[in-house]
Design a protein around this motif. Structure first.
Motif, PDB file in Angstrom:
ATOM      1  N   ALA A   1       9.157  10.940   1.724  1.00  0.00           N
ATOM      2  CA  ALA A   1       8.166  10.859   2.558  1.00  0.00           C
ATOM      3  C   ALA A   1       7.650   9.349   2.580  1.00  0.00           C
ATOM      4  CB  ALA A   1       7.033  11.519   2.386  1.00  0.00           C
ATOM      5  N   VAL A   2       8.166   8.634   1.414  1.00  0.00           N
ATOM      6  CA  VAL A   2       7.760   7.192   1.124  1.00  0.00           C
ATOM      7  C   VAL A   2       8.378   6.202   2.311  1.00  0.00           C
ATOM      8  CG1 VAL A   2       9.688   6.599  -0.206  1.00  0.00           C
ATOM      9  CG2 VAL A   2       7.244   5.419  -0.442  1.00  0.00           C
ATOM     10  N   THR A   3       9.415   6.686   3.131  1.00  0.00           N
ATOM     11  CA  THR A   3       9.836   5.893   4.097  1.00  0.00           C
ATOM     12  C   THR A   3       9.131   6.001   5.328  1.00  0.00           C
ATOM     13  OG1 THR A   3      11.046   7.698   5.041  1.00  0.00           O
ATOM     14  CG2 THR A   3      12.394   6.062   3.059  1.00  0.00           C
ATOM     15  N   ALA A   4       8.306   7.043   5.393  1.00  0.00           N
ATOM     16  CA  ALA A   4       7.475   7.177   6.698  1.00  0.00           C
ATOM     17  C   ALA A   4       5.842   6.656   6.509  1.00  0.00           C
ATOM     18  CB  ALA A   4       7.320   8.678   7.155  1.00  0.00           C
ATOM     19  N   ASP A   5       5.495   6.211   5.187  1.00  0.00           N
ATOM     20  CA  ASP A   5       4.290   6.029   4.960  1.00  0.00           C
ATOM     21  C   ASP A   5       3.807   4.714   5.351  1.00  0.00           C
ATOM     22  OD1 ASP A   5       1.663   6.386   3.670  1.00  0.00           O
ATOM     23  OD2 ASP A   5       2.562   5.592   1.722  1.00  0.00           O
ATOM     24  N   ASP A   6       2.832   4.594   5.914  1.00  0.00           N
ATOM     25  CA  ASP A   6       1.889   3.300   6.299  1.00  0.00           C
ATOM     26  C   ASP A   6       0.696   3.317   5.380  1.00  0.00           C
ATOM     27  OD1 ASP A   6       0.264   5.060   7.726  1.00  0.00           O
ATOM     28  OD2 ASP A   6       0.439   3.617   9.565  1.00  0.00           O
ATOM     29  N   THR A   7       0.437   4.057   4.281  1.00  0.00           N
ATOM     30  CA  THR A   7      -0.602   4.235   3.555  1.00  0.00           C
ATOM     31  C   THR A   7      -1.755   4.912   4.313  1.00  0.00           C
ATOM     32  OG1 THR A   7      -1.990   2.043   4.006  1.00  0.00           O
ATOM     33  CG2 THR A   7      -0.124   1.860   2.603  1.00  0.00           C
ATOM     34  N   LYS A   8      -1.636   5.283   5.581  1.00  0.00           N
ATOM     35  CA  LYS A   8      -2.647   5.994   6.145  1.00  0.00           C
ATOM     36  C   LYS A   8      -2.274   7.399   6.644  1.00  0.00           C
ATOM     37  CE  LYS A   8      -5.359   1.864   7.447  1.00  0.00           C
ATOM     38  NZ  LYS A   8      -5.827   1.199   8.776  1.00  0.00           N
ATOM     39  N   SER A   9      -0.618   7.394   6.896  1.00  0.00           N
ATOM     40  CA  SER A   9      -0.467   8.528   7.695  1.00  0.00           C
ATOM     41  C   SER A   9       1.187   8.419   7.802  1.00  0.00           C
ATOM     42  CB  SER A   9      -1.032   8.845   9.085  1.00  0.00           C
ATOM     43  OG  SER A   9      -0.397   7.767   9.819  1.00  0.00           O
ATOM     44  N   LEU A  10       1.893   9.527   7.865  1.00  0.00           N
ATOM     45  CA  LEU A  10       3.372   9.349   7.822  1.00  0.00           C
ATOM     46  C   LEU A  10       3.706   9.291   9.491  1.00  0.00           C
ATOM     47  CD1 LEU A  10       3.963  12.734   6.125  1.00  0.00           C
ATOM     48  CD2 LEU A  10       4.083  10.431   5.013  1.00  0.00           C
ATOM     49  N   VAL A  11       4.498   8.216   9.710  1.00  0.00           N
ATOM     50  CA  VAL A  11       4.678   7.648  10.780  1.00  0.00           C
ATOM     51  C   VAL A  11       6.302   7.777  11.339  1.00  0.00           C
ATOM     52  CG1 VAL A  11       4.654   5.478  12.387  1.00  0.00           C
ATOM     53  CG2 VAL A  11       2.875   5.698  10.667  1.00  0.00           C
ATOM     54  N   LYS A  12       6.553   8.456  12.297  1.00  0.00           N
ATOM     55  CA  LYS A  12       7.921   8.785  12.995  1.00  0.00           C
ATOM     56  C   LYS A  12       8.740   7.746  13.042  1.00  0.00           C
ATOM     57  CE  LYS A  12      10.110  10.708  17.172  1.00  0.00           C
ATOM     58  NZ  LYS A  12       9.982  11.211  18.359  1.00  0.00           N
ATOM     59  N   GLU A  13       8.396   6.696  13.848  1.00  0.00           N
ATOM     60  CA  GLU A  13       8.991   5.181  14.019  1.00  0.00           C
ATOM     61  C   GLU A  13       9.177   4.734  12.843  1.00  0.00           C
ATOM     62  OE1 GLU A  13       7.014   6.718  17.487  1.00  0.00           O
ATOM     63  OE2 GLU A  13       6.097   6.251  15.619  1.00  0.00           O
ATOM     64  N   GLN A  14       8.461   4.688  11.809  1.00  0.00           N
ATOM     65  CA  GLN A  14       8.819   3.914  10.307  1.00  0.00           C
ATOM     66  C   GLN A  14      10.083   4.819   9.604  1.00  0.00           C
ATOM     67  OE1 GLN A  14       5.423   2.392   8.379  1.00  0.00           O
ATOM     68  NE2 GLN A  14       6.244   3.043   6.377  1.00  0.00           N
ATOM     69  N   ARG A  15       9.921   6.140   9.954  1.00  0.00           N
ATOM     70  CA  ARG A  15      10.742   6.909   8.967  1.00  0.00           C
ATOM     71  C   ARG A  15      12.139   6.769   9.693  1.00  0.00           C
ATOM     72  NH1 ARG A  15      12.183  11.715   6.163  1.00  0.00           N
ATOM     73  NH2 ARG A  15      13.553  13.199   7.467  1.00  0.00           N
ATOM     74  N   LEU A  16      12.169   6.657  11.282  1.00  0.00           N
ATOM     75  CA  LEU A  16      13.480   6.735  12.029  1.00  0.00           C
ATOM     76  C   LEU A  16      14.132   5.326  11.687  1.00  0.00           C
ATOM     77  CD1 LEU A  16      12.553   8.470  15.365  1.00  0.00           C
ATOM     78  CD2 LEU A  16      14.166   9.288  13.551  1.00  0.00           C
ATOM     79  N   SER A  17      13.190   4.223  11.451  1.00  0.00           N
ATOM     80  CA  SER A  17      13.790   2.684  11.133  1.00  0.00           C
ATOM     81  C   SER A  17      14.828   2.723   9.955  1.00  0.00           C
ATOM     82  CB  SER A  17      12.734   1.898  11.144  1.00  0.00           C
ATOM     83  OG  SER A  17      11.964   1.998   9.805  1.00  0.00           O
TER      84      SER A  17
END
Length: 468
Positions: free
Chosen positions: A420-436
């Motif tokens: 989950a850390v790859t998707a974490d923007d410190t506020k929520s879990l972000v799909k685009e951040q995970r996919l990157s």
């Protein structure tokens, strides 16, 4: 739905990885070219004819995955209540060093150094929590973490005494992560007497280490750590051999110099250090490595492969990379064939948050592990006072749900390493951040497959390799 697979080749050999069977299949060059066309969406008659032949033999069957959910989601509460394996106590947020790339330096959007330390009351509650939730675990682990945990040697001693007095029937394994500067005779005597294993952060020779791992006045810490290690080696040689070394490979450091240090320095002769990269998650600046670093790394990994098949001797392999041999056994185990994926499952990567390596900060807040951001709303999964928030923790173990469509059709689904850390923007879990992060993850998996196939091509006996 189309089958999910990946074609790749090694020198003179051609393969297709069948996700549905978690198997790598050798193919000839003609079929390889046809499968590559199918991978690109070509459905010409010759391509479909090959697919039909493979499917008649049980290979490359249609994708069966329809939804994303961790299989243990429904029994997760039982796991939390009965199978918690480890707790890591952040005994202090202070440190006597100011390492450039440390998560506490202000270079990251999460932690900062502070004078805050854990009270004995919170430490005891953390220990009580572990034992109350580990009734089905024969041996639990307690870790001490900072900042620099040896700044709170008093608290560490109190914790060990409390465990011995309160839970004498349970087997406990202790681990402490330290920068190595406070390993005085008194501290080492206690750690040895209480069987507490230590991991020391050491970044190679004096020049490389002191470039980043400094005291607040700017002076380097290498000399003191080396002095401490020599003294431990003299006084407790068997305990010394158990010390784990972690080397952070910084983009600005010379990997060649680091390798030479571990291969030639007398103090390092017993160690096969593990290495890690500078943490890129939540970093305020991009963490970029030069191409030369990757070339050097891959060259050293190739040497490990050649050592494994007996083409070169062990002395030709850097001790910094010898641990890579263990990964070959894991690669084999990860490729155990299956009969198909269920309709509802989850890609690899996430641990069972709150169970495998629960982290408790100085205030008693609970996180999945010590590597996540303590300022993250998404990553805080509970408190010692109120326990685990099951809904929040379930979101972390089911992080693949936010990228469901991509995950369902991804060939590296089983071997994904993204938590989950790859998707974490410190506020929520972000799909685009995970996919990157997917491209890098897939590349790593593909390299793993190629290494495994190379060893198979060379006739490696994996059972013998494991015994050795």
């Amino acid at each position: 739905m189309r089958p999910v697979f990946k074609v790749f080749s090694t020198y003179g050999h051609y393969y297709v990885y069948d996700r549905n069977r978690n198997s790598i299949i050798g193919v000839n060059r003609t079929d390889f070219d046809l499968l590559r066309r199918l991978e690109c969406g070509d459905q010409g008659p010759d391509v479909l004819d090959l697919l039909s032949r493979l499917q008649s033999n049980g290979y490359l069957l249609e994708n069966t995955v329809e939804d994303i959910m961790q299989p243990c989601s429904n029994c997760y509460e039982e796991y939390i209540n009965r199978k918690t394996e480890k707790i890591t106590l952040q005994v202090t947020q202070n440190c006597n060093l100011r390492c450039d790339y440390c998560a506490y330096t202000g270079s990251y959007n999460n932690r900062l150094y502070s004078a805050k330390t854990m009270s004995i009351d919170i430490a005891r509650k953390g220990i009580d929590y572990l034992f109350a939730h580990a009734c089905e675990i024969p041996r639990v682990t307690i870790g001490f973490y900072g900042g620099e945990p040896l700044l709170r040697m008093d608290l560490i001693k109190q914790c060990v005494t409390y465990v011995n007095e309160s839970y004498p029937e349970k087997e406990v394994y202790y681990i402490l992560t330290t920068n190595g500067t406070l390993l005085t005779d008194e501290n080492v005597d206690y750690l040895f007497a209480n069987n507490i294993d230590i991991m020391i952060s050491l970044d190679g020779n004096k020049e490389m280490h002191d470039r980043h791992r400094k005291f607040p006045d700017g002076s380097g810490s290498f000399d003191l750590i080396a002095k401490n290690l020599k003294r431990i080696k003299e006084r407790y040689p068997n305990y010394y051999k158990r010390i784990a070394i972690n080397t952070v490979l910084s983009p600005s450091n010379d990997l060649g110099c680091i390798k030479e240090f571990y291969d030639t320095d007398d103090v390092m002769e017993f160690f096969n250090p593990q290495y890690s990269l500078v943490n890129e998650y939540n970093s305020k600046k991009p963490v970029q490595y030069e191409e030369e670093y990757f070339i050097t790394c891959r060259t050293e990994q190739l040497k490990v492969l050649l050592w494994t098949i007996g083409k070169i001797g062990e002395d030709a392999v850097s001790s910094l990379f010898k641990n890579q041999k263990g990964y070959f056994i894991k690669n084999k185990e990860d490729l155990i064939p299956i009969t198909g994926l269920p309709k509802i499952c989850h890609p690899g990567g996430p641990c069972l948050a709150g169970i495998k390596r629960l982290f408790c900060d100085v205030d008693g807040n609970l996180f999945p592990c010590e590597r996540v951001s303590e300022k993250s709303i998404a990553m805080k999964i509970g408190t010692l006072k109120n326990g685990i928030e099951l809904d929040k923790a379930r979101r972390l173990i089911n992080v693949g749900e936010i990228s469901k469509d991509a995950c369902i059709s991804c060939w590296s689904f089983i071997h994904c390493t993204q938590c989950a850390v790859t998707a974490d923007d410190t506020k929520s879990l972000v799909k685009e951040q995970r996919l990157s992060h997917c491209h890098k993850t897939q590349h790593s998996v593909l390299e793993k497959f190629k290494d495994h196939c190379f060893l198979v091509e060379q006739g490696v006996d994996f059972e013998k390799l494991e015994r050795d």
